[in-house]
Design an enzyme around this catalytic site. Structure first.
Site, PDB file in Angstrom:
ATOM      1  N   ASN A  73       0.858  -1.195   0.000  1.00 40.54           N
ATOM      2  CA  ASN A  73       0.000   0.000   0.000  1.00 40.54           C
ATOM      3  C   ASN A  73       0.888   1.236   0.000  1.00 40.54           C
ATOM      4  O   ASN A  73       1.474   1.578   1.024  1.00 40.54           O
ATOM      5  CB  ASN A  73      -0.899  -0.034   1.243  1.00 40.54           C
ATOM      6  CG  ASN A  73      -1.725   1.233   1.390  1.00 40.54           C
ATOM      7  OD1 ASN A  73      -1.908   1.977   0.437  1.00 40.54           O
ATOM      8  ND2 ASN A  73      -2.221   1.468   2.596  1.00 40.54           N
ATOM      9  N   LYS A 120      -0.006   4.250  -0.208  1.00 41.38           N
ATOM     10  CA  LYS A 120      -0.686   5.431   0.356  1.00 41.38           C
ATOM     11  C   LYS A 120      -0.504   6.614  -0.606  1.00 41.38           C
ATOM     12  O   LYS A 120      -0.453   6.410  -1.814  1.00 41.38           O
ATOM     13  CB  LYS A 120      -0.174   5.734   1.758  1.00 41.38           C
ATOM     14  CG  LYS A 120      -0.109   4.471   2.633  1.00 41.38           C
ATOM     15  CD  LYS A 120       0.074   4.749   4.078  1.00 41.38           C
ATOM     16  CE  LYS A 120       0.277   3.433   4.821  1.00 41.38           C
ATOM     17  NZ  LYS A 120       0.101   3.550   6.235  1.00 41.38           N
ATOM     18  N   HIS A 126      -9.510   1.027   4.813  1.00 40.12           N
ATOM     19  CA  HIS A 126      -8.229   1.220   5.524  1.00 40.12           C
ATOM     20  C   HIS A 126      -8.468   2.145   6.720  1.00 40.12           C
ATOM     21  O   HIS A 126      -9.267   3.087   6.642  1.00 40.12           O
ATOM     22  CB  HIS A 126      -7.195   1.817   4.571  1.00 40.12           C
ATOM     23  CG  HIS A 126      -5.814   1.794   5.133  1.00 40.12           C
ATOM     24  ND1 HIS A 126      -5.385   2.704   6.078  1.00 40.12           N
ATOM     25  CD2 HIS A 126      -4.769   0.948   4.920  1.00 40.12           C
ATOM     26  CE1 HIS A 126      -4.128   2.416   6.405  1.00 40.12           C
ATOM     27  NE2 HIS A 126      -3.734   1.357   5.720  1.00 40.12           N
ATOM     28  N   GLU A 161      -6.851   4.517   7.864  1.00 39.13           N
ATOM     29  CA  GLU A 161      -6.619   5.953   7.589  1.00 39.13           C
ATOM     30  C   GLU A 161      -7.839   6.568   6.920  1.00 39.13           C
ATOM     31  O   GLU A 161      -8.171   7.728   7.161  1.00 39.13           O
ATOM     32  CB  GLU A 161      -5.354   6.118   6.732  1.00 39.13           C
ATOM     33  CG  GLU A 161      -4.101   5.849   7.555  1.00 39.13           C
ATOM     34  CD  GLU A 161      -2.903   5.386   6.750  1.00 39.13           C
ATOM     35  OE1 GLU A 161      -2.915   5.502   5.506  1.00 39.13           O
ATOM     36  OE2 GLU A 161      -1.944   4.893   7.375  1.00 39.13           O
ATOM     37  N   GLU A 165      -5.531  -5.456  10.438  1.00 35.08           N
ATOM     38  CA  GLU A 165      -4.521  -4.424  10.679  1.00 35.08           C
ATOM     39  C   GLU A 165      -4.798  -3.739  12.014  1.00 35.08           C
ATOM     40  O   GLU A 165      -5.607  -2.795  12.075  1.00 35.08           O
ATOM     41  CB  GLU A 165      -4.554  -3.377   9.562  1.00 35.08           C
ATOM     42  CG  GLU A 165      -4.262  -3.941   8.193  1.00 35.08           C
ATOM     43  CD  GLU A 165      -3.649  -2.880   7.292  1.00 35.08           C
ATOM     44  OE1 GLU A 165      -2.546  -3.118   6.799  1.00 35.08           O
ATOM     45  OE2 GLU A 165      -4.254  -1.822   7.104  1.00 35.08           O
ATOM     46  N   GLY A 214       2.211   1.821  10.784  1.00 36.44           N
ATOM     47  CA  GLY A 214       3.152   2.930  10.661  1.00 36.44           C
ATOM     48  C   GLY A 214       3.859   3.285  11.952  1.00 36.44           C
ATOM     49  O   GLY A 214       4.450   4.361  12.061  1.00 36.44           O
ATOM     50  N   SER A 265       3.267  -2.634  10.260  1.00 26.31           N
ATOM     51  CA  SER A 265       4.723  -2.642  10.463  1.00 26.31           C
ATOM     52  C   SER A 265       5.398  -3.935  10.010  1.00 26.31           C
ATOM     53  O   SER A 265       6.365  -4.385  10.639  1.00 26.31           O
ATOM     54  CB  SER A 265       5.062  -2.320  11.921  1.00 26.31           C
ATOM     55  OG  SER A 265       4.611  -1.011  12.243  1.00 26.31           O
TER      56      SER A 265
HETATM   57  C1  PEP Z   1      -0.878  -0.061   5.963  1.00 28.00           C
HETATM   58  O1  PEP Z   1      -0.836   1.097   5.582  1.00 28.00           O
HETATM   59  O2  PEP Z   1      -1.824  -0.792   5.633  1.00 28.00           O
HETATM   60  C2  PEP Z   1       0.204  -0.552   6.807  1.00 28.00           C
HETATM   61  C3  PEP Z   1       0.115  -1.745   7.296  1.00 28.00           C
HETATM   62  O3  PEP Z   1       1.251   0.318   7.030  1.00 28.00           O
HETATM   63  P1  PEP Z   1       2.674  -0.063   7.712  1.00 28.00           P
HETATM   64  O4  PEP Z   1       3.154  -1.337   7.052  1.00 28.00           O
HETATM   65  O5  PEP Z   1       3.553   1.107   7.397  1.00 28.00           O
HETATM   66  O6  PEP Z   1       2.424  -0.255   9.164  1.00 28.00           O
END
Ligand code: PEP
Length: 253
Positions: A11, A13, A97, A99, A169, A175, A214
């Site tokens: 992803n 973003k 997601h 976000e 998630e 992040g 992460s």
């Molecule tokens: C994500 O944006 O779905 C995500 C898992 O980000 P990160 O891997 O940076 O934690």
């Protein structure tokens, strides 16, 4: 790892111009060309979709969007529909997601329409679910996951349930560099599989559930080896082709 082909999805973003995206895909394609036991997707901004579809054509890398509107067309200024994503060749779309839920008011009610709309347009939806740190601390994780899964999948017929990809998630791991422990990831993902199983046991066996939060080259192999985990949704570590390719290789086992 179960018998399902894992999916490793990156992803991006809100990152990368078309030139940066092109440089990335030219580095990624040779790095993953010999891997055949894993599906690979990059989830790119709308502006890079068409170029990435063209550049990835004939390779094992699929190109997904990061959001869409539930309606096929209409007076929804600034939005993009499943029909439009399909028109530029997107093979899937990230939905729900955290976000988008946090910053753009994405609701389970909208997702109940978006997930079937993506399927109807022939795209793979990656439905994201997960709890906040406070919800985990209050033992509220199961309730949150139950509600998100129930609501977002309400409009999907049982016959099509297995075509949905779910990404677990935990919001506190996105992040932040704080990856869920193997035990936490396996427990939550097994719980999600059981929730889908309450609706349709055969779909639950065939449906892919990813871990996201992460994921890095250093921790990917351990997470991907968990019994109920069928791949990863990767944010930050997908922005460099080299580190994303390493995670793809970890997914191949
Ligand atoms: C994500 O944006 O779905 C995500 C898992 O980000 P990160 O891997 O940076 O934690």
């Amino acid at each position: 790892m179960s018998a399902l082909t894992p999916l490793i999805a990156g992803n991006w973003k809100m990152n990368k111009t078309r030139a940066q995206a092109e440089e990335y895909i030219q580095a990624l394609l040779p790095a993953v060309s010999s891997v055949d036991a894993v599906d690979v997707a990059i989830c790119v901004p709308f502006t890079a979709l068409e170029a990435m579809v063209d550049s990835a054509r004939g390779s094992r890398v699929e190109v997904y969007a990061q959001n869409m509107h539930q309606e096929p067309e209409g007076a929804f200024t600034g939005e993009v529909s499943a029909t439009m994503l399909n028109d530029v060749g997107a093979q899937g779309v990230v939905l729900g997601h955290s976000e988008r839920r946090e910053h753009f008011g994405e609701t389970d009610r909208a997702l109940a329409l978006k997930v079937p709309a993506a399927l109807a347009a022939g795209m793979t939806p990656i439905l994201c679910v997960g709890e906040t740190e406070g919800e985990r601390d209050n033992d509220d994780t199961d309730r949150k996951l139950r509600q998100q899964i129930k609501d977002a999948l309400a409009g999907v017929r049982d016959e099509r349930l297995a075509e949905v990809v779910i990404a677990y998630e935990p919001i506190w791991a996105i992040g932040t560099g704080r990856v869920a422990s193997a035990e936490q990831a396996q427990e939550a993902i097994a719980f999600i599989r059981a929730l889908v199983g309450d609706r349709d046991s055969s779909a639950a066996e065939k449906l892919r559930i990813l871990y996201g939060g992460s994921v890095k080259p250093e921790n990917a192999a351990e997470l991907m080896a968990l019994k109920d985990v069928n791949g990863a949704l990767v944010g930050g570590a997908s922005l460099e082709a080299d580190s994303f390719a390493q995670i793809v290789l970890a997914g191949a086992g």
